[in-house]
Design a protein around this motif. Structure first.
Motif, PDB file in Angstrom:
ATOM      1  N   LEU A 183      -5.808  -0.856   8.793  1.00  0.00           N
ATOM      2  CA  LEU A 183      -7.267  -0.886   8.879  1.00  0.00           C
ATOM      3  C   LEU A 183      -7.854   0.493   9.180  1.00  0.00           C
ATOM      4  CD1 LEU A 183      -7.795  -4.234  10.830  1.00  0.00           C
ATOM      5  CD2 LEU A 183      -8.141  -3.814   8.395  1.00  0.00           C
ATOM      6  N   ALA A 184      -7.017   1.403   9.689  1.00  0.00           N
ATOM      7  CA  ALA A 184      -7.488   2.757  10.006  1.00  0.00           C
ATOM      8  C   ALA A 184      -7.268   3.740   8.854  1.00  0.00           C
ATOM      9  CB  ALA A 184      -6.785   3.267  11.260  1.00  0.00           C
ATOM     10  N   LEU A 185      -6.672   3.280   7.752  1.00  0.00           N
ATOM     11  CA  LEU A 185      -6.432   4.165   6.610  1.00  0.00           C
ATOM     12  C   LEU A 185      -7.743   4.608   5.972  1.00  0.00           C
ATOM     13  CD1 LEU A 185      -3.448   2.429   4.747  1.00  0.00           C
ATOM     14  CD2 LEU A 185      -3.426   4.690   5.826  1.00  0.00           C
ATOM     15  N   ASP A 186      -7.796   5.871   5.580  1.00  0.00           N
ATOM     16  CA  ASP A 186      -8.971   6.398   4.885  1.00  0.00           C
ATOM     17  C   ASP A 186      -8.783   6.437   3.369  1.00  0.00           C
ATOM     18  OD1 ASP A 186     -10.582   6.899   7.161  1.00  0.00           O
ATOM     19  OD2 ASP A 186      -9.395   8.696   7.587  1.00  0.00           O
ATOM     20  N   GLU A 187      -7.536   6.168   2.915  1.00  0.00           N
ATOM     21  CA  GLU A 187      -7.253   6.174   1.482  1.00  0.00           C
ATOM     22  C   GLU A 187      -5.877   5.560   1.260  1.00  0.00           C
ATOM     23  OE1 GLU A 187      -7.102   9.344  -2.295  1.00  0.00           O
ATOM     24  OE2 GLU A 187      -7.184  10.054  -0.219  1.00  0.00           O
ATOM     25  N   ALA A 188      -5.720   4.820   0.155  1.00  0.00           N
ATOM     26  CA  ALA A 188      -4.418   4.234  -0.148  1.00  0.00           C
ATOM     27  C   ALA A 188      -4.403   3.677  -1.564  1.00  0.00           C
ATOM     28  CB  ALA A 188      -4.079   3.123   0.840  1.00  0.00           C
ATOM     29  N   LEU A 189      -3.251   3.786  -2.211  1.00  0.00           N
ATOM     30  CA  LEU A 189      -3.010   3.059  -3.446  1.00  0.00           C
ATOM     31  C   LEU A 189      -2.579   1.654  -3.051  1.00  0.00           C
ATOM     32  CD1 LEU A 189      -0.947   5.761  -5.370  1.00  0.00           C
ATOM     33  CD2 LEU A 189      -3.330   5.117  -5.798  1.00  0.00           C
ATOM     34  N   HIS A 190      -2.899   0.661  -3.875  1.00  0.00           N
ATOM     35  CA  HIS A 190      -2.580  -0.707  -3.493  1.00  0.00           C
ATOM     36  C   HIS A 190      -2.250  -1.557  -4.706  1.00  0.00           C
ATOM     37  CE1 HIS A 190      -6.523  -2.281  -4.892  1.00  0.00           C
ATOM     38  NE2 HIS A 190      -6.999  -1.122  -4.488  1.00  0.00           N
ATOM     39  N   LEU A 226       0.840  -1.199   0.000  1.00  0.00           N
ATOM     40  CA  LEU A 226       0.000   0.000   0.000  1.00  0.00           C
ATOM     41  C   LEU A 226       0.873   1.246   0.000  1.00  0.00           C
ATOM     42  CD1 LEU A 226      -1.531  -1.998   2.547  1.00  0.00           C
ATOM     43  CD2 LEU A 226      -3.319  -0.736   1.361  1.00  0.00           C
ATOM     44  N   ARG A 227       0.301   2.329  -0.486  1.00  0.00           N
ATOM     45  CA  ARG A 227       0.993   3.619  -0.460  1.00  0.00           C
ATOM     46  C   ARG A 227       0.031   4.656   0.071  1.00  0.00           C
ATOM     47  NH1 ARG A 227       3.691   5.593  -5.877  1.00  0.00           N
ATOM     48  NH2 ARG A 227       1.536   6.116  -6.423  1.00  0.00           N
ATOM     49  N   ALA A 228       0.376   5.187   1.242  1.00  0.00           N
ATOM     50  CA  ALA A 228      -0.440   6.218   1.882  1.00  0.00           C
ATOM     51  C   ALA A 228       0.477   7.393   2.196  1.00  0.00           C
ATOM     52  CB  ALA A 228      -1.074   5.681   3.158  1.00  0.00           C
ATOM     53  N   GLY A 229       0.499   8.382   1.313  1.00  0.00           N
ATOM     54  CA  GLY A 229       1.447   9.480   1.471  1.00  0.00           C
ATOM     55  C   GLY A 229       2.865   8.967   1.303  1.00  0.00           C
ATOM     56  N   LYS A 230       3.698   9.190   2.313  1.00  0.00           N
ATOM     57  CA  LYS A 230       5.080   8.716   2.264  1.00  0.00           C
ATOM     58  C   LYS A 230       5.230   7.302   2.829  1.00  0.00           C
ATOM     59  CE  LYS A 230       7.051  13.370   2.698  1.00  0.00           C
ATOM     60  NZ  LYS A 230       7.952  14.249   3.491  1.00  0.00           N
TER      61      LYS A 230
END
Length: 242
Positions: free
Chosen positions: A198-205, A164-168
């Motif tokens: 599980l707490a992420l609100d957005e992510a590339l995957h 996953l990628r969430a910001g940095k």
């Protein structure tokens, strides 16, 4: 009679069975494969290979939750003739049958095996139980969509790594037959890292078949974790304030 069967259960060393041997599966410590979970009976199932037959058989030992072979319930016993997925309680494993193999495998000391199951260290061997959706990626734009990505992997019983990628941040979750066996977020491992995902609100995957052996696998169900979280939230809402 020549042949061998190898049973692989995620997070455990593989077991090998030769003709004339028996492999017992259950919750009791005397079994060859011990699965310590309430969904597994004390003596749940056994795989036997009569030396006069050309294939092994799996038998349900009157367990509470039954045994499945490739998603089909075993009524009494069933032959194993190729690579099958076995389900015992909440555990899924792979049984690989080779009827043209060596009659008796070596025990590692130059002696022939007596046909009983023995442990094989597969720490350097990567076995991929499912190739579904390898390389598939996308953009989860809400917490519910992030959860759906993980739940789809669990539902399909995939084996591999979700990146996953969430910001940095670049968290990674490793699955084996749909169960989470490892999670890492920067220098944080295990349940804490998974909780952050599980707490992420957005992510590339993206999902790949890459799989690194894990010394102490988690063996977690995302669906169960999310269900537990919902129940905890409901209990908190019902709790009276002082």
């Amino acid at each position: 009679m020549q042949g061998s069967l190898k049973l692989r259960c995620p997070g455990r060393k593989a077991l090998t069975l030769a003709p004339g041997g028996k492999l017992r599966i259950g919750r009791h410590s005397s079994n060859d494969l011990v699965l310590n979970d309430a969904t597994v009976s004390r003596f749940h199932a056994e795989i036997t290979w009569d030396p006069d037959e050309d294939r092994p058989w799996v038998r349900d030992c009157e367990s509470a939750n039954g045994v499945e072979v490739d998603g089909e319930q075993v009524e009494e016993r069933q032959p194993l003739v190729r690579t099958h997925e076995l389900t015992v309680g909440c555990f899924r494993m792979i049984a690989e049958v080779d009827v043209a193999g060596v009659a008796h495998a070596s025990n590692g000391h130059g002696d022939e095996d007596d046909g009983s199951p023995h442990l094989v260290d597969d720490s350097s061997l990567v076995v991929l139980f499912s190739e579904k959706a390898a390389g598939k990626g996308g953009h989860a734009r809400s917490r519910e969509e992030v959860h759906r990505v993980l739940l789809d992997i669990e539902r399909d019983g995939r084996t591999g790594t979700l990146e996953l990628r969430a910001g940095k941040d670049r968290p990674r979750i490793t699955f084996a037959l749909g169960k989470v066996v490892a999670a890492r977020w920067d220098d944080v491992d295990g349940r804490v890292a998974l909780a952050r995902v599980l707490a992420l609100d957005e992510a590339l995957h993206s999902f790949s078949r890459e799989l690194t052996p894990v010394d102490a696998p988690l063996d977690l169900s995302v669906a169960m974790l999310l269900a537990d979280d919902v129940e905890a939230t409901k209990a908190s809402i019902r709790r009276p304030t002082l």
